[in-house]
Design an enzyme around this catalytic site. Structure first.
Site, short mmCIF file in Angstrom:
data_model
loop_
_atom_site.label_atom_id
_atom_site.label_comp_id
_atom_site.label_asym_id
_atom_site.label_seq_id
_atom_site.Cartn_x
_atom_site.Cartn_y
_atom_site.Cartn_z
N ASP A 8 101.38 -3.31 143.33
CA ASP A 8 102.56 -2.64 142.71
C ASP A 8 102.24 -2.20 141.37
OD1 ASP A 8 104.44 -3.20 144.74
OD2 ASP A 8 104.37 -5.16 144.16
N ASP A 9 101.08 -2.40 140.93
CA ASP A 9 100.75 -1.93 139.41
C ASP A 9 100.62 -0.43 139.54
OD1 ASP A 9 99.42 -3.21 136.87
OD2 ASP A 9 98.24 -1.24 137.30
#
Length: 219
Positions: free
Chosen positions: A163-164
């Site tokens: 999700d970064d």
């Protein structure tokens, strides 16, 4: 492909990733050796509080807030959960914490005292999945926050925070894609980077600062 060096703890990981394809090889050549620096001296409670302090803030703003928090407890590296609980909420708000972050930090202190947040020694014995499952149940703690704990405090070498934004955008630029991969696509693609997904993330965070010759860095 980078030459393995006996004083480079990530030499094998860099060589493994460089062998994936020409894009990885060229990027690792540009960046050089992996300089990932975990902080294993920080226990999980401290690591989580620090992560919450910096959430959605520039590093300088996070530094200032954390500095004011530490100044409340002179003579020690970091306050204990009991000290956080005993400190007047208005005093903690004065450090610059939002009401939401303050509630999260107070909740973390209670969870640490109740044994929900494991000690460093206990956390070392837990699997990645077990730690994530336990800690994301706490208020204000998402999977990314736990993944940072796994990477920097527990020194896990096979964590890919899908999700970064930096990871996903880094991979898009690395491979010259028109759009970022979806969460599932990123996770599936990263299977090939195991058992060095942490090192892969470190290199992907540096794609924008080390673009390929002729790459468009404005999009």
């Amino acid at each position: 492909m980078p030459v393995a060096a006996t004083d480079d703890p990530y030499a094998d990981a860099s060589a493994f990733l460089a062998a994936l394809d020409p894009q990885w090889a060229a990027h690792i050549q540009r960046v050089g050796r992996c300089l990932h620096q975990p902080k294993p001296t920080r226990d999980p409670f401290q690591a989580l509080v620090r992560a919450i302090a910096y959430q959605q803030l520039h590093a300088r703003a996070g530094d200032a807030i954390l500095g004011r928090l530490l100044a409340l407890y002179p003579g020690q590296a970091f306050p204990s959960p009991a000290q956080i609980i005993a400190t007047d909420p208005h005093t903690l708000r004065g450090c610059g914490f939002s009401a939401s972050k303050l509630a999260t930090i107070q909740g973390l202190a209670e969870a640490a005292q109740n044994g929900v947040i494991p000690s460093y020694e206990q956390a070392l014995q837990m699997t990645d999945a077990a730690l994530i499952e336990r800690l994301v149940a706490l208020r204000g703690v998402g999977q990314w926050t736990v993944e940072m704990l796994l990477i920097y405090t527990l020194e896990r070498l096979d964590i890919l925070p899908v999700d970064d934004f930096g990871v996903r955008e880094g991979y898009r630029r690395l491979q010259g894609l028109e759009a970022q991969l979806t969460r599932k696509q990123m996770a599936d693609t990263a299977q090939a980077w195991s058992p060095y997904r942490t090192v892969a993330a470190w290199y992907l965070w540096r794609v924008q600062a080390h673009p390929a010759r002729g790459a468009d860095t404005t999009d």
